[in-house]
Design an enzyme around this catalytic site. Sequence first.
Site, mmCIF file in Angstrom:
data_model
loop_
_atom_site.group_PDB
_atom_site.id
_atom_site.type_symbol
_atom_site.label_atom_id
_atom_site.label_comp_id
_atom_site.label_asym_id
_atom_site.label_seq_id
_atom_site.Cartn_x
_atom_site.Cartn_y
_atom_site.Cartn_z
ATOM 1 N N ASP A 1 0.830 -1.195 0.000
ATOM 2 C CA ASP A 1 0.000 0.000 0.000
ATOM 3 C C ASP A 1 0.872 1.255 0.000
ATOM 4 O O ASP A 1 1.846 1.338 0.758
ATOM 5 C CB ASP A 1 -0.897 -0.023 1.248
ATOM 6 C CG ASP A 1 -1.816 1.165 1.339
ATOM 7 O OD1 ASP A 1 -2.670 1.326 0.448
ATOM 8 O OD2 ASP A 1 -1.684 1.945 2.308
ATOM 9 N N GLU B 1 1.740 -0.409 -5.112
ATOM 10 C CA GLU B 1 0.878 0.726 -5.424
ATOM 11 C C GLU B 1 1.833 1.915 -5.533
ATOM 12 O O GLU B 1 2.290 2.451 -4.521
ATOM 13 C CB GLU B 1 -0.158 0.955 -4.332
ATOM 14 C CG GLU B 1 -1.108 2.094 -4.650
ATOM 15 C CD GLU B 1 -2.108 2.366 -3.538
ATOM 16 O OE1 GLU B 1 -3.257 2.730 -3.841
ATOM 17 O OE2 GLU B 1 -1.736 2.230 -2.350
#
Length: 687
Positions: A339, A376
């Site tokens: 993330d 990401e």
Amino acid sequence: MNIKNPAGRPYPLGSILRPGGANFSVYANNATTVELLLFDSVDAAQPSRIIELEPIYNCTFHYWHIYVPNVQAGQLYGYRVYGPNHPERGLRFDPEKLLLDPYARGIAVGSGYDRKAASVPGSNLQSAMKSVLVDYRGYDWEGDSPLRTPFRDTVIYEMHVRGFTCHPQSDVTPEKRGTYAGLVEKIPYLQELGITAVELLPVFQFDLQDAPPGLSNYWGYSPISFFAPHSGYSFDPTPLGAIAEFRDMVKALHRAGIEVILDVVFNHTAEGDHQGPIFCYKGFANDIYYILDPTTGTYRNYSGTGNTLKANHSVVRRLILDSLRYWVTEMHVDGFRFDLASILSRDENGKPMPTPPILWDIITDPVLSGSKLIAEAWDAAGLYQLGSFGDLWKEWNGQFRDDIRCFLRADAGSVAKLPNRLFASPDIFGHEEQEAETSINFITCHDGFTLNDLVSYNDKHNERNNENNRDGCDNNYSWNCGAEGPSTDILINTLRQRQIKNFLTLTLFASGTPMLTMGDEVCRTQMGNNNAYCQDNELSWFDWSLLDKHADTHRFVKQLIRLRSLLYRWDQKPSPTLRQLFQQLHIEYHGVKLNCPDWGQDSHSLAILVAKPHRPYVIYFIFNSYWEPLTFELPDNLRNTKLNWARIIDTARPSPDDCLTVESAVKIEINRYLAQARSVVMLIAKN
């Protein structure tokens, strides 16, 4: 010398069972005194025992350690740490707060847990989470090992452990709904769907109370521990239950041929900013774990959540690597999605680095060498690094998501961007000589509209989050097809279903690695909420009644996945680089007229022929995002070989005629095809 409690060892960090007891070790560089507290129950108001660690005897450099005899797996414990409290210098020691072990393999959460008690002055012993001494040895894996499915064969399904089975219509054993054990009961559904990997939203222990008043944190992007599986997802309520139950889930998924990828959050923690609680890292070494302003000691916020982990400090790098190794070696997971991974490229002051040590540590670690690594490639402070992560990394392709949304919405100028997105985004990844599968192609994920809502809402509707609809992204490239929200208009609903099938077809047949989001295959809705992180209710859960209501879409997705495996998988081992891919492929671009593609601003259609040597089929795609039907001429030969076309996909046709098998493909008798408004067509011919 303290005979009852020998000094212990600084390594390994955390709590580790040893013959006759356990060794405890933590990092606290500026601490003056450390106390280890043992508890008999998670809601105990007082510890059963307090053990003071002596600076001379129990401290090696910055590591505080002790061996405690006669403790067993399941023992609850925590720390109190004394030291200077000078926030302007980055030091926030508070001996009134019970601290979790940063390396604890288990976390127990009592009925009286209170986030606020860790945020205000005073003791929080009774209301604090407790660390758990875990014996993770001896589990019977029954020969289980990572599946190592090549990315070229991978179809990812992003899902939420609790949300997948919590709905009353899930038909899961009632007491197991929303748990790791409940997910196991639904593995046959995942097998039938045809996906090859589940990407689980965060399963590290997180803080449910890190949410607006009256709501709870549902997604889990609020980590407290990087080693402990979230206890709230465990059917077994005992302190050790989550570890065994998580392993049982992984083992069962592997038996079904499904890999387990964890969405990991190494960019921030649940401790928030200066007003947030002290759970762990602030109380041990606030200036080490977090990126701080060097003049004021305030938290740099590149994560959008109040704090940012100092990922490239040696202590934090070790924590991250130890965590990843643990989940691979002891929990058998197959990979990780990172993330806000761009934060991992920031130095100790927050500046981007050209060669971040932690990223090199991860890709060069032999334990992690076979794991799937997905980034990401951006953060919440505007650092956008898509295409920059390099060797071994695959990347969420946000540009694929946006450009495909714009094309199917019929935005001006969107046709010219389509080929790059359909052929693994060489404009983004080609310079690194990456494989085609480097691009993780997705239209939706947990963050944003569901696929159903993408075609049902022009604007977000997040009022239920109690933030006056200020939260969530404002630029969604969505289109409601003529009405905002649910509609009884047959034409609008028909168009929405067609658009959903268009999105699914483009996702699954574009070169790269496709990712689907839980429930999109049955048109799950969040009623326009594009930031449902705090909605632990039926708004976010998988509504299993939709399986009957949208059986046609569910069938369509299953058939697409099977066709992808049959028609669109590359033979090479390993997969070709993008350069090699384009050397192998024969690609022709056409418009309604052969050899006349329209790349203009006002164009809304394109046809593409794709052929590959030694593959049995030539494929012809027709993409019509125009609001009227268009007739396309069809190529009649390739390399002096006559092409006899057959229709296999037409998203404008009703189920089951919308997606056929190769054997049932309908022969095209003429050399043109009428593509209905806003539709995607795929024809095949023998090569």
